[in-house]
Design an enzyme around this catalytic site. Structure first.
Site, PDB file in Angstrom:
ATOM      1  N   GLU A  53     -25.185  39.521  51.946  1.00 47.09           N
ATOM      2  CA  GLU A  53     -23.901  39.923  52.540  1.00 47.09           C
ATOM      3  C   GLU A  53     -22.812  38.967  52.063  1.00 47.09           C
ATOM      4  O   GLU A  53     -22.835  37.782  52.389  1.00 47.09           O
ATOM      5  CB  GLU A  53     -24.013  39.875  54.073  1.00 47.09           C
ATOM      6  CG  GLU A  53     -22.700  40.130  54.794  1.00 47.09           C
ATOM      7  CD  GLU A  53     -22.805  39.842  56.300  1.00 47.09           C
ATOM      8  OE1 GLU A  53     -23.913  39.940  56.876  1.00 47.09           O
ATOM      9  OE2 GLU A  53     -21.767  39.500  56.899  1.00 47.09           O
ATOM     10  N   ARG A  57     -13.932  37.152  53.398  1.00 42.70           N
ATOM     11  CA  ARG A  57     -13.122  36.074  53.986  1.00 42.70           C
ATOM     12  C   ARG A  57     -12.382  35.283  52.932  1.00 42.70           C
ATOM     13  O   ARG A  57     -11.668  34.340  53.267  1.00 42.70           O
ATOM     14  CB  ARG A  57     -14.020  35.123  54.786  1.00 42.70           C
ATOM     15  CG  ARG A  57     -14.642  35.796  55.969  1.00 42.70           C
ATOM     16  CD  ARG A  57     -15.496  34.845  56.773  1.00 42.70           C
ATOM     17  NE  ARG A  57     -16.476  35.596  57.509  1.00 42.70           N
ATOM     18  CZ  ARG A  57     -17.474  35.076  58.196  1.00 42.70           C
ATOM     19  NH1 ARG A  57     -17.595  33.758  58.262  1.00 42.70           N
ATOM     20  NH2 ARG A  57     -18.326  35.837  58.827  1.00 42.70           N
ATOM     21  N   LYS A 141     -25.959  44.209  64.557  1.00 44.17           N
ATOM     22  CA  LYS A 141     -25.911  42.760  64.392  1.00 44.17           C
ATOM     23  C   LYS A 141     -25.653  42.175  65.787  1.00 44.17           C
ATOM     24  O   LYS A 141     -24.802  42.684  66.520  1.00 44.17           O
ATOM     25  CB  LYS A 141     -24.760  42.438  63.441  1.00 44.17           C
ATOM     26  CG  LYS A 141     -24.299  40.997  63.414  1.00 44.17           C
ATOM     27  CD  LYS A 141     -23.297  40.800  62.280  1.00 44.17           C
ATOM     28  CE  LYS A 141     -22.557  39.487  62.417  1.00 44.17           C
ATOM     29  NZ  LYS A 141     -21.949  39.043  61.161  1.00 44.17           N
TER      30      LYS A 141
HETATM   31  C1  3PG Z   1     -21.293  35.302  60.163  1.00 47.19           C
HETATM   32  O1  3PG Z   1     -20.389  35.002  59.422  1.00 47.19           O
HETATM   33  O2  3PG Z   1     -21.739  36.435  60.339  1.00 47.19           O
HETATM   34  C2  3PG Z   1     -21.856  34.173  60.881  1.00 47.19           C
HETATM   35  O3  3PG Z   1     -20.780  33.410  61.305  1.00 47.19           O
HETATM   36  C3  3PG Z   1     -22.746  33.323  60.070  1.00 47.19           C
HETATM   37  O4  3PG Z   1     -23.034  32.322  60.939  1.00 47.19           O
HETATM   38  P1  3PG Z   1     -23.621  30.933  60.502  1.00 47.19           P
HETATM   39  O5  3PG Z   1     -22.613  30.317  59.569  1.00 47.19           O
HETATM   40  O6  3PG Z   1     -23.756  30.181  61.792  1.00 47.19           O
HETATM   41  O7  3PG Z   1     -24.933  31.216  59.828  1.00 47.19           O
END
Ligand code: 3PG
Length: 221
Positions: A53, A57, A141
């Site tokens: 994924e 961003r 999710k």
């Molecule tokens: C996301 O972006 O879906 C989550 O914030 C990923 O979270 P993490 O950085 O805590 O793994």
């Protein structure tokens, strides 16, 4: 429970389920330099992690998705942080094969109904999960997994919401992933720990492959 669900969403749900079952972890990638996309994705695939994924961003995200879709055999490239119809359309055009959103809005769900791109939508409460179930979504999710209540909260939904399977994401790493993978309502977890910014920046593809190997050794039990 009787649900009125279109064939289109059922097909897309089946695609989401297949993607969630490819490996125990879906890496969540924040990429600053699109040139890193192909070697990063090759390292993840080589380590046994095919579904990736890439979050919308950064300005490099769509170019990264395009490059992985075109060049990385064995990768199932997805788009994350989808917030709008515009995001869905841009990701589909770039070659994404699945989409992930942190939560949902009515407009995003309408756009997803009209899109061929399968959506894995985010939910953080039982009410949100129920609303999504009404719209035909059985694969969700759970976000943000650890701050929202972690494995304890998600495990408590297994009995009242047995139709739903989750990909918990947010605050998950190698050390706590198994707590979630043990739950009956979890198919896989998501996390950014496989593609840390320093390794992406320095081009440490061997290091990313090693992180992928460790993650691929985790098992859904
Ligand atoms: C996301 O972006 O879906 C989550 O914030 C990923 O979270 P993490 O950085 O805590 O793994």
């Amino acid at each position: 429970m009787e649900l009125t669900v279109s064939n289109a969403i059922e097909t897309k749900q089946a695609q989401v389920e297949t993607t969630m079952r490819l490996a125990a972890v879906i890496p969540v990638v924040i990429i600053d330099d699109a040139k890193a996309a192909v070697p990063m994705a090759r390292a993840l695939v080589a380590g046994g992690i095919p579904a990736i994924e890439v979050t919308l961003r950064t300005p490099a995200a769509l170019d990264a998705i395009r490059a992985i879709a075109a060049e990385v055999e064995g990768a199932v490239i997805g788009v994350g942080t989808v917030l709008s119809e515009k995001d869905l359309k841009a990701a589909e055009q770039a070659g994404a094969r699945f989409a992930v959103s942190p939560g949902v809005s009515p407009r995003l769900l309408d756009a997803a109904d009209d899109s061929a791109l399968p959506l894995l939508p985010g939910a953080a409460t039982a009410s949100e999960a129920m609303s999504l179930l009404e719209r035909g979504y059985r694969f969700l999710k759970f976000f943000p997994a650890v701050p929202a209540g972690g494995a304890k909260l998600l495990g408590a939904w297994a009995s009242p919401l047995p139709q739903i399977r989750f990909c918990p994401t947010g605050g998950i790493s190698l050390s706590n992933a198994q707590d979630f993978l043990t739950l009956p309502n979890v198919l896989c977890v998501g996390g950014s720990w496989l593609t840390p910014a320093d390794k992406l920046k320095s081009g440490d593809w061997a290091g990313i492959e090693l992180l992928a190997r460790e993650a691929a050794a985790l098992r859904k039990v």
